[in-house]
Design a protein around this motif. Sequence first.
Motif, PDB file in Angstrom:
ATOM      1  N   UNK A  84       0.828  -1.201   0.000  1.00  0.00           N
ATOM      2  CA  UNK A  84       0.000   0.000   0.000  1.00  0.00           C
ATOM      3  C   UNK A  84       0.870   1.262   0.000  1.00  0.00           C
ATOM      4  N   UNK A  85       1.940   1.246   0.787  1.00  0.00           N
ATOM      5  CA  UNK A  85       2.860   2.386   0.823  1.00  0.00           C
ATOM      6  C   UNK A  85       3.491   2.609  -0.553  1.00  0.00           C
ATOM      7  N   UNK A  86       3.830   1.497  -1.205  1.00  0.00           N
ATOM      8  CA  UNK A  86       4.446   1.588  -2.531  1.00  0.00           C
ATOM      9  C   UNK A  86       3.470   2.213  -3.519  1.00  0.00           C
ATOM     10  N   UNK A  87       2.222   1.766  -3.484  1.00  0.00           N
ATOM     11  CA  UNK A  87       1.201   2.311  -4.384  1.00  0.00           C
ATOM     12  C   UNK A  87       0.970   3.791  -4.124  1.00  0.00           C
ATOM     13  N   UNK A  88       0.878   4.156  -2.835  1.00  0.00           N
ATOM     14  CA  UNK A  88       0.659   5.563  -2.493  1.00  0.00           C
ATOM     15  C   UNK A  88       1.833   6.423  -2.933  1.00  0.00           C
ATOM     16  N   UNK A  89       3.049   5.864  -2.800  1.00  0.00           N
ATOM     17  CA  UNK A  89       4.229   6.598  -3.244  1.00  0.00           C
ATOM     18  C   UNK A  89       4.214   6.828  -4.747  1.00  0.00           C
ATOM     19  N   UNK A  90       3.793   5.814  -5.505  1.00  0.00           N
ATOM     20  CA  UNK A  90       3.708   5.954  -6.960  1.00  0.00           C
ATOM     21  C   UNK A  90       2.639   6.966  -7.352  1.00  0.00           C
ATOM     22  N   UNK A  91       1.524   6.966  -6.613  1.00  0.00           N
ATOM     23  CA  UNK A  91       0.462   7.938  -6.900  1.00  0.00           C
ATOM     24  C   UNK A  91       0.947   9.358  -6.648  1.00  0.00           C
ATOM     25  N   UNK A  92       1.699   9.554  -5.554  1.00  0.00           N
ATOM     26  CA  UNK A  92       2.236  10.887  -5.263  1.00  0.00           C
ATOM     27  C   UNK A  92       3.249  11.303  -6.333  1.00  0.00           C
ATOM     28  N   UNK A  93       4.070  10.325  -6.759  1.00  0.00           N
ATOM     29  CA  UNK A  93       5.056  10.606  -7.795  1.00  0.00           C
ATOM     30  C   UNK A  93       4.363  11.000  -9.094  1.00  0.00           C
ATOM     31  N   UNK A  94       3.294  10.288  -9.440  1.00  0.00           N
ATOM     32  CA  UNK A  94       2.551  10.592 -10.659  1.00  0.00           C
ATOM     33  C   UNK A  94       1.995  12.011 -10.625  1.00  0.00           C
ATOM     34  N   UNK A  95       1.469  12.423  -9.475  1.00  0.00           N
ATOM     35  CA  UNK A  95       0.925  13.774  -9.343  1.00  0.00           C
ATOM     36  C   UNK A  95       2.023  14.818  -9.484  1.00  0.00           C
ATOM     37  N   UNK A  96       3.210  14.546  -8.910  1.00  0.00           N
ATOM     38  CA  UNK A  96       4.307  15.505  -9.026  1.00  0.00           C
ATOM     39  C   UNK A  96       4.795  15.613 -10.459  1.00  0.00           C
ATOM     40  N   UNK A  97       4.833  14.461 -11.151  1.00  0.00           N
ATOM     41  CA  UNK A  97       5.247  14.481 -12.554  1.00  0.00           C
ATOM     42  C   UNK A  97       4.295  15.348 -13.375  1.00  0.00           C
ATOM     43  N   UNK A  98       2.996  15.206 -13.108  1.00  0.00           N
ATOM     44  CA  UNK A  98       2.003  16.001 -13.831  1.00  0.00           C
ATOM     45  C   UNK A  98       2.202  17.495 -13.580  1.00  0.00           C
ATOM     46  N   UNK A  99       2.513  17.836 -12.334  1.00  0.00           N
ATOM     47  CA  UNK A  99       2.640  19.242 -11.977  1.00  0.00           C
ATOM     48  C   UNK A  99       3.944  19.850 -12.487  1.00  0.00           C
ATOM     49  N   UNK A 100       5.045  19.135 -12.255  1.00  0.00           N
ATOM     50  CA  UNK A 100       6.346  19.665 -12.648  1.00  0.00           C
ATOM     51  C   UNK A 100       6.602  19.448 -14.135  1.00  0.00           C
ATOM     52  N   UNK A 101       6.022  18.373 -14.689  1.00  0.00           N
ATOM     53  CA  UNK A 101       6.289  18.013 -16.073  1.00  0.00           C
ATOM     54  C   UNK A 101       5.878  19.069 -17.070  1.00  0.00           C
ATOM     55  N   UNK A 102       4.940  19.927 -16.713  1.00  0.00           N
ATOM     56  CA  UNK A 102       4.504  20.980 -17.632  1.00  0.00           C
ATOM     57  C   UNK A 102       5.636  21.963 -17.937  1.00  0.00           C
ATOM     58  N   UNK A 103       6.621  22.027 -17.046  1.00  0.00           N
ATOM     59  CA  UNK A 103       7.745  22.936 -17.271  1.00  0.00           C
ATOM     60  C   UNK A 103       8.799  22.355 -18.203  1.00  0.00           C
TER      61      UNK A 103
END
Length: 214
Positions: A84-103
Amino acid sequence: MDEALVSLLKDLGLNDYEARTLYAVFRLREGDAKTISGHAEVPRTKIYEILEEFVRRGYVTELDTRPRRYVVSDPLRVLRLMIREKKEGLERLEKRVEKIGKLIPVLSESGEVKGNYILRFKRPEALIGIVGDEVDEQTIVGSTPKSKDLLDRLGGKHVKSPFDFILTENAIYIPLAPLGEHSRETTVVVFQDPHILDVFKGWLNERGDIRTRV
């Protein structure tokens, strides 16, 4: 030692010493640090720190005995917790990629990039000391809710942000994970290229969802 289980524990995010320690506790179900250290073949100087971290994360229970004893009542529950921790970590990473990736597409237009580097340190507080001398009234500090308390130690203008950053006159410091999020290592990308600084400032000025804190 069951190397398949140790390998699984590593795949779930543990380093070698941690995987061996958790495996030993799984086998023993209960034991003191000395006993666990012997079964895990992990130095005593490391075992206490690892067990303390396992207690914090809810993998093992610490008994108030002399010497302290550590218990795992249900190894399968621990494995499910780690997944569960691994999945939550991947979900957080995905959100950061979406936010930072626009730059990224804009930054890639910079051509020759100079003076950029990566910082790595154990405690996120170290970043405060590193950038402290650069911070002035023109500095812009963006923080997520998790990192607000830590970054509030800095001066400058504070804004709400989908990711942490510190924008000084000469550099942008962007942690790859929120500084308030527990991690064994903090990694910060530092951009000093003037073009990237200009792009970031322009992006910041155009953000409609970043508001100055009240």
